[in-house]
Design a protein around this motif. Structure first.
Motif, mmCIF file in Angstrom:
data_model
loop_
_atom_site.group_PDB
_atom_site.id
_atom_site.type_symbol
_atom_site.label_atom_id
_atom_site.label_comp_id
_atom_site.label_asym_id
_atom_site.label_seq_id
_atom_site.Cartn_x
_atom_site.Cartn_y
_atom_site.Cartn_z
ATOM 1 N N ALA A 70 0.825 -1.211 0.000
ATOM 2 C CA ALA A 70 0.000 0.000 0.000
ATOM 3 C C ALA A 70 0.860 1.262 0.000
ATOM 4 O O ALA A 70 1.856 1.355 0.724
ATOM 5 C CB ALA A 70 -0.916 0.003 1.221
ATOM 6 N N TYR A 71 0.460 2.192 -0.848
ATOM 7 C CA TYR A 71 1.068 3.525 -0.918
ATOM 8 C C TYR A 71 2.546 3.512 -1.295
ATOM 9 O O TYR A 71 3.296 4.407 -0.920
ATOM 10 C CB TYR A 71 0.842 4.289 0.391
ATOM 11 C CG TYR A 71 -0.626 4.571 0.634
ATOM 12 C CD1 TYR A 71 -1.321 5.474 -0.162
ATOM 13 C CD2 TYR A 71 -1.318 3.903 1.635
ATOM 14 C CE1 TYR A 71 -2.669 5.716 0.032
ATOM 15 C CE2 TYR A 71 -2.674 4.132 1.845
ATOM 16 C CZ TYR A 71 -3.343 5.042 1.037
ATOM 17 O OH TYR A 71 -4.676 5.275 1.234
ATOM 18 N N LYS A 72 2.951 2.506 -2.052
ATOM 19 C CA LYS A 72 4.282 2.486 -2.649
ATOM 20 C C LYS A 72 4.130 2.580 -4.163
ATOM 21 O O LYS A 72 3.181 2.068 -4.734
ATOM 22 C CB LYS A 72 5.032 1.205 -2.274
ATOM 23 C CG LYS A 72 5.369 1.093 -0.798
ATOM 24 C CD LYS A 72 6.375 2.155 -0.375
ATOM 25 C CE LYS A 72 6.755 1.987 1.081
ATOM 26 N NZ LYS A 72 7.718 3.037 1.517
ATOM 27 N N SER A 73 5.091 3.224 -4.820
ATOM 28 C CA SER A 73 5.032 3.380 -6.267
ATOM 29 C C SER A 73 5.017 2.022 -6.963
ATOM 30 O O SER A 73 5.850 1.159 -6.677
ATOM 31 C CB SER A 73 6.235 4.200 -6.752
ATOM 32 O OG SER A 73 6.252 4.264 -8.168
ATOM 33 N N TYR A 74 4.042 1.864 -7.871
ATOM 34 C CA TYR A 74 3.938 0.610 -8.617
ATOM 35 C C TYR A 74 3.132 0.866 -9.884
ATOM 36 O O TYR A 74 2.041 1.442 -9.833
ATOM 37 C CB TYR A 74 3.254 -0.463 -7.774
ATOM 38 C CG TYR A 74 3.059 -1.794 -8.484
ATOM 39 C CD1 TYR A 74 4.154 -2.489 -9.009
ATOM 40 C CD2 TYR A 74 1.791 -2.344 -8.627
ATOM 41 C CE1 TYR A 74 3.982 -3.709 -9.653
ATOM 42 C CE2 TYR A 74 1.610 -3.568 -9.255
ATOM 43 C CZ TYR A 74 2.702 -4.243 -9.777
ATOM 44 O OH TYR A 74 2.528 -5.438 -10.412
ATOM 45 N N ALA A 75 3.682 0.469 -11.012
ATOM 46 C CA ALA A 75 2.994 0.617 -12.293
ATOM 47 C C ALA A 75 3.126 -0.667 -13.090
ATOM 48 O O ALA A 75 4.105 -1.402 -12.948
ATOM 49 C CB ALA A 75 3.560 1.797 -13.085
ATOM 50 N N VAL A 76 2.129 -0.927 -13.911
ATOM 51 C CA VAL A 76 2.050 -2.154 -14.698
ATOM 52 C C VAL A 76 1.797 -1.793 -16.156
ATOM 53 O O VAL A 76 0.963 -0.917 -16.441
ATOM 54 C CB VAL A 76 0.898 -3.059 -14.200
ATOM 55 C CG1 VAL A 76 0.739 -4.270 -15.104
ATOM 56 C CG2 VAL A 76 1.125 -3.485 -12.767
ATOM 57 N N ASN A 133 -1.347 3.913 -7.097
ATOM 58 C CA ASN A 133 -1.748 4.900 -6.086
ATOM 59 C C ASN A 133 -1.124 6.257 -6.395
ATOM 60 O O ASN A 133 -0.433 6.399 -7.407
ATOM 61 C CB ASN A 133 -1.329 4.392 -4.696
ATOM 62 C CG ASN A 133 0.135 3.976 -4.678
ATOM 63 O OD1 ASN A 133 1.001 4.696 -5.160
ATOM 64 N ND2 ASN A 133 0.406 2.785 -4.150
ATOM 65 N N PRO A 134 -1.370 7.273 -5.551
ATOM 66 C CA PRO A 134 -0.861 8.615 -5.875
ATOM 67 C C PRO A 134 0.645 8.702 -6.072
ATOM 68 O O PRO A 134 1.138 9.633 -6.712
ATOM 69 C CB PRO A 134 -1.294 9.451 -4.662
ATOM 70 C CG PRO A 134 -2.454 8.735 -4.100
ATOM 71 C CD PRO A 134 -2.186 7.280 -4.322
#
Length: 228
Positions: A193-199, A209-210
């Motif tokens: 939760a609330y860590k940078s992550y993109a797919v 997330n933000p």
């Protein structure tokens, strides 16, 4: 076709309450910072056009780069005060579309047929469909010409159910992005939760997330430069 279309919300409050919401500022400014410094132009659109409210909570998480864009006359005029209406958009001008978040999008993104058509037009011409956080709500109901959900069978991410609970907004949102995405056949990915992550899955690039807006922007820039 070097422009990117950034989609913003017009929703000013959580429906049924007096609690204000709107665009989560960093989800626009951090993405815009990444793509514009790479040489790409952006336009701004919202479901109704015109005024775009800011989620006041988002102002607690701004950096200097966010403030520079926020304070610019270009962003204030073209994004916050005079965003374009979907009827003004020519999809052929855009290499990608990017759906920003903020809880407001949960009400005015999911069923906007004009934005859905723009999304599919950009996708069908080989462009990229991208989002961050709650912005995934804009992709949940987009359908292909065959009637399938665009996200069906695709790896995507967005604001998770656990993050919604941590944000203490589970009871006021109209639905849960993670649940609807799964119901519509998506392969929903998530990390802490609330860590940078993109797919990325083909022409779809989504952030959790933000804190994932820059990651989405960097992935998109990489793809657009490769396709030049």
């Amino acid at each position: 076709m070097t422009k990117i279309l950034v989609v913003l919300t017009n929703t000013t409050r959580y429906h049924g309450t007096t609690d204000p919401t709107g665009l989560w500022l960093g989800e626009a400014t951090e993405f815009v910072d990444e793509v514009t410094k790479a040489g790409f132009d952006v336009d701004y659109v919202s479901p109704k056009g015109g005024f775009v409210p800011l989620d006041p909570r988002s102002m607690k998480y701004v950096a200097e780069s966010d403030m520079k864009i926020y304070e610019s006359s270009d962003f204030q005029n073209r994004a916050l005060m005079n965003s374009m209406n979907p009827s003004q958009i020519d999809s052929k001008e855009y290499a990608a579309i990017y759906y920003t978040g903020g809880h407001g999008v949960m009400w005015d993104f999911p069923n906007n047929h004009e934005l859905q058509k723009i999304t599919m037009d950009i996708y069908n011409q080989g462009g990229y469909v991208t989002s961050v956080c709650h912005g995934i709500a804009g992709l949940l109901n987009v359908k292909t010409a065959k009637g399938d959900y665009l996200i069906k069978g695709k790896e995507i991410t967005g604001f998770t159910t656990s993050e919604e609970i941590l944000a203490n907004k589970r009871k006021v949102v109209p639905f849960l992005n993670q649940k609807v995405a799964s119901d519509h056949g998506a392969i929903f990915r998530k990390k802490r939760a609330y860590k940078s992550y993109a797919v990325q899955d083909g022409q779809l690039i989504t952030g959790q997330n933000p804190f994932s807006a820059r990651a989405v922007g960097k992935m998109l820039v990489h793809q657009l430069k490769q396709s030049k």
